[in-house]
Design a protein around this motif. Structure first.
Motif, short mmCIF file in Angstrom:
data_model
loop_
_atom_site.label_atom_id
_atom_site.label_comp_id
_atom_site.label_asym_id
_atom_site.label_seq_id
_atom_site.Cartn_x
_atom_site.Cartn_y
_atom_site.Cartn_z
N PHE A 77 -25.04 104.50 26.29
CA PHE A 77 -23.69 104.70 26.25
C PHE A 77 -22.70 103.58 26.14
N LEU A 78 -23.11 102.41 26.57
CA LEU A 78 -22.41 101.21 26.33
C LEU A 78 -22.65 100.78 24.96
N ALA A 79 -23.85 100.68 24.53
CA ALA A 79 -23.79 100.64 23.11
C ALA A 79 -22.93 101.30 22.04
N GLY A 99 -12.33 103.93 30.28
CA GLY A 99 -12.35 102.51 30.98
C GLY A 99 -12.34 101.53 29.97
N ARG A 100 -11.76 100.31 30.28
CA ARG A 100 -11.71 99.22 29.34
C ARG A 100 -12.95 98.32 29.04
N ALA A 101 -13.90 98.54 29.91
CA ALA A 101 -15.15 97.64 29.76
C ALA A 101 -15.90 98.04 28.60
N PHE A 102 -16.30 97.16 27.67
CA PHE A 102 -17.26 97.20 26.50
C PHE A 102 -16.39 97.78 25.37
N LEU A 103 -15.22 97.41 25.40
CA LEU A 103 -14.52 97.86 24.25
C LEU A 103 -14.12 96.51 23.68
N ASN A 104 -14.59 95.56 23.58
CA ASN A 104 -14.00 94.27 22.95
C ASN A 104 -14.85 94.33 21.66
#
Length: 438
Positions: A217-219, A253-258
């Protein structure tokens, strides 16, 4: 309550987890067949780069809570839990996880354990592996011993692993016996005292799948924002603002959206491939994860054209300076790093590539032949035609880029991590600044 724990494997997961268990007050033995690693650890030297790990290990060595050994058989006797934390690389010629090290460890552990012991799989393994571990252990079991198995996936980010362990979002444990559940609760009890850390007990197969599902999911999130970055460039939007706008939605959520040059490391590449293999074996299509992998592979290749464009379409005979070769900042891990695609591609096109990485990764010479690794960023940039920021090391923000620009032949910056802005680059003397999704 003190628990007697043995960690089999002193790689990234095993060493960090073992040191953190010792910090919780447990009696920990870390075992590895690599004598060089054990000798280093006994001398207080860390075989991996992780902020704060050397102090953590040293503090617990002094306190007598952690020790190191190459003798697995002796180290697993009379222990409450033995954790398997060995490598599970992608199997040659397939996308499946290679489990030979896990199974070998299980067999060896079983012959030497005494009393009741929980064999805990900390390594990332496909669904069904723990059942196989139990069968292998049972077939090789010391008659004086009784065992149970547990799945306890890790969720450690390289560069922030100690904080992630001591302040976890959740602890996931897969068990099928009350005895195994009781031992696992005792191990993590110091983290559960305030009742704020969710302790999730579930079936073994479910726990195995949680780890793969989380990483996949993070990928997917990273691949998604990289696609949005491409769209931002095409329509004149700004990807950071898009990420902020959608990241404030609690459902996203904002994490892993860089945005960046593509994901790599020890987990996402092999775990997405292994999940796809598991889905295929089960006859289930996994189109979202498959697409995320395809997007990521293309992303890494696309970074070559970014550098070429910065060099007016041709790097032949030019010097390219690269800051950061690890897959991300705050770690010395080069596994599946974009540098392994970008730098050789630039060399093939005739460029002289010089690089600097704050961690001075020992694998760089072997993985990037012909690339000179320098001692400072300034040394790498001297005489360079293009400066590429490839890894998001926080320390880069403290560098004197005005001085770095002044020693370049042509002060051009390609910022593949969006660490700076065009205004900052111009202020520091760069005549051209290229970033992603802006």
């Amino acid at each position: 309550m003190n628990v007697r724990i043995t960690m089999v494997g002193t790689g990234y997961v095993g060493l960090v987890t073992g040191a953190c268990f010792a910090e919780l007050g447990h009696d920990v033995i870390c075992v590895d067949k690599d004598e060089r690693k054990i000798d280093m650890l006994r001398q207080g030297k860390m075989p991996i780069y992780e902020p704060g790990l050397d102090e953590l290990v040293q503090r617990n060595v002094v306190a007598g809570r952690i020790s190191f050994s190459t003798d697995l058989s002796e180290s697993v006797k009379d222990r409450d839990a033995v954790f398997i934390a060995v490598g599970t690389p992608t199997e040659a010629g397939s996308d499946r996880a290679d489990l030979k090290y896990v199974f070998a460890a299980a067999a060896q552990i079983a012959t030497a354990v005494t009393g009741f012991t929980v064999i805990v799989t900390k390594s990332t393994v496909p669904v069904g592996t723990n059942r196989q571990v139990f069968d292998i252990a049972k077939a090789n079991l010391n008659p004086e011993a009784e065992i149970a198995v547990a799945s306890n996936p890790e969720f450690l980010r390289e560069g922030a692993a100690i904080k992630d362990f001591l302040e976890p979002d959740r602890i996931v444990v897969g068990v099928d016996t009350p005895q195994a559940a009781e031992v696992m609760e005792r191990i993590y009890a110091p983290l559960l005292l305030n009742g704020q850390v969710p302790f999730l007990t579930m079936g073994i197969e479910t726990a195995e799948l949680v780890k793969y599902a989380a990483n996949a999911f993070l990928a997917v999130k990273i691949s998604f924002i990289n696609e949005m970055a491409n769209l931002c460039e095409a329509v004149g939007a700004t990807v950071e603002d898009v990420a902020h706008g959608i990241g404030l939605d609690k459902r996203i959520g904002r994490a892993f959206l860089n945005t960046g040059p593509g994901w790599g490391g020890s987990c996402f590449p092999k775990d997405t491939r292994a999940l796809l293999a598991t889905a295929s074996d089960a006859g289930v299509k996994s189109l979202v994860v498959s697409s995320a992998v395809d997007v990521n592979n293309q992303r890494k290749t696309d970074m070559v054209s970014r550098v070429l464009n910065a060099a007016d379409g041709d790097v032949k005979g030019k010097k390219i300076a690269v800051l950061g070769v690890t897959f991300k900042g705050q770690t010395d891990d080069m596994r599946d790093s974009t540098s392994l695609i970008l730098l050789p591609a630039l060399q093939e096109k005739g460029a002289t590539v010089v690089a600097f990485d704050p961690s001075n990764p020992h694998e760089a010479a072997a993985l990037l032949p012909g690339v000179e690794m320098t001692r400072t960023a300034r040394e790498a940039a001297t005489g360079a035609d293009v400066l590429v920021i490839l890894t998001d090391w926080m320390v880069f923000k403290t560098y004197n880029f005005k001085e770095i620009a002044s020693v370049m032949a042509t002060p051009v910056m390609v910022d593949l991590r969006n660490m700076f802005s065009a205004a900052q680059a111009q202020k520091n003397g760069f005549i051209n600044y290229i970033s992603l999704g802006r």
